[in-house]
Design a protein around this motif. Structure first.
Motif, PDB file in Angstrom:
ATOM      1  N   PRO A  98      -6.529  -4.815  -5.635  1.00  0.00           N
ATOM      2  CA  PRO A  98      -7.341  -4.185  -4.579  1.00  0.00           C
ATOM      3  C   PRO A  98      -6.515  -3.310  -3.642  1.00  0.00           C
ATOM      4  N   ILE A  99      -5.297  -3.749  -3.327  1.00  0.00           N
ATOM      5  CA  ILE A  99      -4.428  -2.953  -2.463  1.00  0.00           C
ATOM      6  C   ILE A  99      -4.024  -1.676  -3.166  1.00  0.00           C
ATOM      7  N   ALA A 100      -3.719  -1.774  -4.461  1.00  0.00           N
ATOM      8  CA  ALA A 100      -3.343  -0.594  -5.235  1.00  0.00           C
ATOM      9  C   ALA A 100      -4.497   0.402  -5.300  1.00  0.00           C
ATOM     10  N   GLU A 101      -5.697  -0.099  -5.490  1.00  0.00           N
ATOM     11  CA  GLU A 101      -6.866   0.790  -5.572  1.00  0.00           C
ATOM     12  C   GLU A 101      -7.090   1.515  -4.248  1.00  0.00           C
ATOM     13  N   ARG A 102      -6.932   0.808  -3.128  1.00  0.00           N
ATOM     14  CA  ARG A 102      -7.051   1.450  -1.813  1.00  0.00           C
ATOM     15  C   ARG A 102      -5.944   2.492  -1.632  1.00  0.00           C
ATOM     16  N   ALA A 103      -4.730   2.129  -2.028  1.00  0.00           N
ATOM     17  CA  ALA A 103      -3.591   3.044  -1.885  1.00  0.00           C
ATOM     18  C   ALA A 103      -3.798   4.319  -2.689  1.00  0.00           C
ATOM     19  N   PHE A 104      -4.379   4.194  -3.869  1.00  0.00           N
ATOM     20  CA  PHE A 104      -4.617   5.376  -4.710  1.00  0.00           C
ATOM     21  C   PHE A 104      -5.673   6.288  -4.081  1.00  0.00           C
ATOM     22  N   LYS A 105      -6.635   5.700  -3.382  1.00  0.00           N
ATOM     23  CA  LYS A 105      -7.622   6.534  -2.679  1.00  0.00           C
ATOM     24  C   LYS A 105      -6.942   7.329  -1.567  1.00  0.00           C
ATOM     25  N   ILE A 106      -6.025   6.691  -0.855  1.00  0.00           N
ATOM     26  CA  ILE A 106      -5.264   7.385   0.188  1.00  0.00           C
ATOM     27  C   ILE A 106      -4.438   8.503  -0.428  1.00  0.00           C
ATOM     28  N   ALA A 107      -3.746   8.186  -1.516  1.00  0.00           N
ATOM     29  CA  ALA A 107      -2.893   9.176  -2.166  1.00  0.00           C
ATOM     30  C   ALA A 107      -3.699  10.337  -2.723  1.00  0.00           C
ATOM     31  N   ASN A 108      -4.852  10.055  -3.299  1.00  0.00           N
ATOM     32  CA  ASN A 108      -5.673  11.137  -3.855  1.00  0.00           C
ATOM     33  C   ASN A 108      -6.168  12.082  -2.758  1.00  0.00           C
ATOM     34  N   ALA A 109      -6.500  11.533  -1.596  1.00  0.00           N
ATOM     35  CA  ALA A 109      -6.902  12.381  -0.469  1.00  0.00           C
ATOM     36  C   ALA A 109      -5.729  13.246  -0.017  1.00  0.00           C
ATOM     37  N   GLU A 121       0.831  -1.203   0.000  1.00  0.00           N
ATOM     38  CA  GLU A 121       0.000   0.000   0.000  1.00  0.00           C
ATOM     39  C   GLU A 121       0.868   1.256   0.000  1.00  0.00           C
ATOM     40  N   ALA A 122       1.916   1.260   0.827  1.00  0.00           N
ATOM     41  CA  ALA A 122       2.825   2.405   0.886  1.00  0.00           C
ATOM     42  C   ALA A 122       3.507   2.640  -0.453  1.00  0.00           C
ATOM     43  N   MET A 123       3.877   1.573  -1.117  1.00  0.00           N
ATOM     44  CA  MET A 123       4.545   1.664  -2.410  1.00  0.00           C
ATOM     45  C   MET A 123       3.633   2.299  -3.456  1.00  0.00           C
ATOM     46  N   PHE A 124       2.405   1.791  -3.551  1.00  0.00           N
ATOM     47  CA  PHE A 124       1.456   2.327  -4.541  1.00  0.00           C
ATOM     48  C   PHE A 124       1.048   3.763  -4.200  1.00  0.00           C
ATOM     49  N   SER A 125       0.810   4.015  -2.926  1.00  0.00           N
ATOM     50  CA  SER A 125       0.413   5.348  -2.502  1.00  0.00           C
ATOM     51  C   SER A 125       1.527   6.356  -2.779  1.00  0.00           C
ATOM     52  N   GLY A 126       2.755   5.952  -2.511  1.00  0.00           N
ATOM     53  CA  GLY A 126       3.898   6.818  -2.784  1.00  0.00           C
ATOM     54  C   GLY A 126       4.047   7.135  -4.257  1.00  0.00           C
ATOM     55  N   MET A 127       3.774   6.155  -5.096  1.00  0.00           N
ATOM     56  CA  MET A 127       3.856   6.385  -6.543  1.00  0.00           C
ATOM     57  C   MET A 127       2.909   7.495  -6.982  1.00  0.00           C
ATOM     58  N   LEU A 128       1.647   7.405  -6.567  1.00  0.00           N
ATOM     59  CA  LEU A 128       0.682   8.409  -7.002  1.00  0.00           C
ATOM     60  C   LEU A 128       0.965   9.762  -6.342  1.00  0.00           C
ATOM     61  N   ALA A 129       1.388   9.745  -5.080  1.00  0.00           N
ATOM     62  CA  ALA A 129       1.721  11.000  -4.406  1.00  0.00           C
ATOM     63  C   ALA A 129       2.899  11.695  -5.083  1.00  0.00           C
ATOM     64  N   GLY A 130       3.743  10.912  -5.741  1.00  0.00           N
ATOM     65  CA  GLY A 130       4.900  11.472  -6.438  1.00  0.00           C
ATOM     66  C   GLY A 130       4.543  12.302  -7.657  1.00  0.00           C
ATOM     67  N   THR A 131       3.291  12.280  -8.052  1.00  0.00           N
ATOM     68  CA  THR A 131       2.864  13.102  -9.190  1.00  0.00           C
ATOM     69  C   THR A 131       2.620  14.554  -8.783  1.00  0.00           C
ATOM     70  N   TYR A 132       2.666  14.831  -7.484  1.00  0.00           N
ATOM     71  CA  TYR A 132       2.367  16.185  -7.018  1.00  0.00           C
ATOM     72  C   TYR A 132       3.437  17.168  -7.462  1.00  0.00           C
ATOM     73  N   ASP A 133       3.012  18.364  -7.834  1.00  0.00           N
ATOM     74  CA  ASP A 133       3.922  19.419  -8.269  1.00  0.00           C
ATOM     75  C   ASP A 133       3.454  20.736  -7.665  1.00  0.00           C
ATOM     76  N   LEU A 134       4.368  21.444  -7.025  1.00  0.00           N
ATOM     77  CA  LEU A 134       4.032  22.712  -6.396  1.00  0.00           C
ATOM     78  C   LEU A 134       3.740  23.826  -7.399  1.00  0.00           C
ATOM     79  N   GLY A 135       4.075  23.631  -8.650  1.00  0.00           N
ATOM     80  CA  GLY A 135       3.920  24.689  -9.645  1.00  0.00           C
ATOM     81  C   GLY A 135       2.490  24.860 -10.122  1.00  0.00           C
ATOM     82  N   HIS A 136       1.592  25.183  -9.230  1.00  0.00           N
ATOM     83  CA  HIS A 136       0.167  25.262  -9.570  1.00  0.00           C
ATOM     84  C   HIS A 136      -0.134  26.361 -10.581  1.00  0.00           C
TER      85      HIS A 136
END
Length: 476
Positions: free
Chosen positions: A148-159, A107-122
């Motif tokens: 299923p774990i990846a899908e849960r992790a992406f929900k965490i990351a999106n929040a 879960e941490a691995m998948f969540s970290g992947m999606l969180a890594g898309t964040y960019d401060l340059g709004h």
């Protein structure tokens, strides 16, 4: 994003992410995968290291995990890899999931992947991160079904991504009305009720402490109430109450800040964490009833601002002597707590706020300060935080500190005036407005909700509290 499980990479073309545990810099056995051999002289899996090899129409990106891993380190490693390798993450990426990887670390691995898309340059013109494009494909080379774990992790990351954004956007964008609109939108999308009280409604209800803070700003204050009710609501369903500080910008009021005002857009990080938590618990469809309140306003300087020595009212009916207008967060939380307890009667209450510099002086930037009158709640919050790397540690609520908030003219004063024990006296002030509720906890997250790290050159939001509160609620 499309996620699939694959058994081999025979015909795969794209980028392959290969996590590797640390071996030894002098190891004679090279790291091998997919016909690619890497000598320990150039890469041996050291934590935070990486090595890339272009072969067989694939870019093999080896990722060092170190000798031992935990949730936070895995999340951080993968967030960093995705952030720093945007240019090589084309529309097809394969991730090699290590054998027997525990579900929480996956879960941490998948969540970290999606969180890594964040960019401060709004406000910069830039290309969207490949992982965020609708036709992006992620193939998981794994022996088990991790979808299923990846899908849960992406929900965490999106929040978390939404919380990052709320904290990092400028205060002329994220004002009280913006936060209220965000809550209404999330309520409609994820399935929870949202009620927003404007200045007139708050005045009619007697939310006087909240309105005192807001009266110096031209921006309309918003008292946001969110209610999540699970589909299966039974007699045993627990009811959790959350309160978050939503000061969208804090000048300090007439006790104007002399330093650090640049970062005061982050003074709503506690409220942002509550917004993110409500989104996440509804998205995960947790079987717990949750009511959350975020009083949102600005603490500004104007001829209508409240002043030191004022005596103001509160929703609870208690009078408050104002010693320092920069101790405003506890005032809006006091009304939030009182309103929550009187009207919703939750079993457990947790408030979260960037409340005092004193908590930073005590713990630095490693953990939040925890205050609670309930030992079981304390342990549960600590366990939840330890498991995901969002740590909190308890400080006392002894009655020896009660004189710090005693006033000669009013029921209570908002600031001790002392240069010591500031986080504790603030917590004692909040405790005064809990009506002796048997299961209340306060988290002062001033040092961990907005900080420096390797992902940006400037301070930014961390989303501290979103996963912690969700984990706590899930495990009750």
């Amino acid at each position: 994003m499309k996620i699939t499980i694959v058994k081999d990479l025979t015909h795969f073309e794209g980028t392959i992410l290969i996590p590797v545990f640390e071996t030894n810099a002098k190891s004679l056995v090279p790291i091998e995968f997919h016909g690619v051999s890497v000598s320990s002289k150039v890469f041996y899996g050291k934590k935070d290291s990486s090595y890339s090899v272009d072969k067989y129409d694939c870019l093999h990106l080896f990722i060092g995990l170190g000798k031992s891993i935990d949730y936070k380190s895995v999340f951080t490693i993968f967030r960093r890899i995705i952030t720093r390798n945007k240019e090589v993450l084309n529309m097809k990426v394969a991730l090699v999931v290590p054998d027997a990887l525990p579900a929480d670390l996956a879960e941490a691995m998948f969540s970290g992947m999606l969180a890594g898309t964040y960019d401060l340059g709004h406000y910069k013109k830039q290309e969207q991160h490949p992982l965020l494009k609708p036709d992006f494909e992620l193939s998981l080379l794994a022996k088990e079904d991790f979808v299923p774990i990846a899908e849960r992790a992406f929900k965490i990351a999106n929040a978390k991504l939404e919380t990052y954004r709320l904290v990092d956007l400028p205060p002329n964008k994220v004002n009280p009305e913006y936060l209220a609109e965000c809550a209404v939108k999330n309520g409609a999308t994820f399935g929870f009720k949202v009620t927003v009280l404007d200045r007139d409604a708050c005045s009619n209800l007697g939310l006087s402490a909240f309105l005192a803070v807001a009266q110096g700003s031209a921006r309309e204050p918003q008292f946001v109430i969110m209610e999540y009710t699970p589909e299966k609501l039974g007699k045993e369903t627990k009811h959790i109450g959350l309160v978050g500080k939503g000061i969208t910008f804090d000048t300090g009021g007439l006790n104007i800040k002399t330093a650090g005002m640049l970062h005061m857009k982050s003074d709503m990080a506690g409220g942002a964490a509550v917004f993110g938590t409500m989104r996440l618990i509804a998205d995960l469809q947790l079987n717990t009833k949750v009511t959350a309140i975020v009083p949102c306003c600005e603490n500004s300087v104007d001829n209508t601002s409240f002043v030191p020595a004022d005596v103001i009212g509160s929703y609870s009916g208690h009078s408050i002597e104002i010693i320092d207008t920069d101790a405003e967060g506890r005032l809006i939380l006091a009304d939030g707590l009182s309103y929550l307890i009187k009207n919703f009667k939750p079993d457990v209450i947790v408030d979260i706020a960037t409340l005092t510099g004193s908590s930073v002086a005590t713990f630095g930037y490693e953990c939040g300060a925890l205050f609670t009158n309930n030992e079981a709640v304390s342990k549960q919050l600590q366990r939840a935080g330890d498991s995901i790397g969002e740590r909190v540690w308890p400080l006392p609520l002894w009655d020896a500190y009660k004189p710090d908030i005693e006033s000669e003219i009013a029921d209570v004063k908002n600031y001790s005036g002392k240069p010591v024990a500031g986080a504790i006296s603030a917590a004692k002030f909040l405790e005064f407005f809990t009506g002796n509720h048997p299961a209340w906890a306060h988290m002062d997250v001033a040092g961990v909700a907005f900080g420096d790290d390797e992902f940006a050159k400037t301070k930014h939001g961390t989303a501290f509290g979103v996963h912690l509160l969700t984990k706590f609620i899930e495990n009750l």
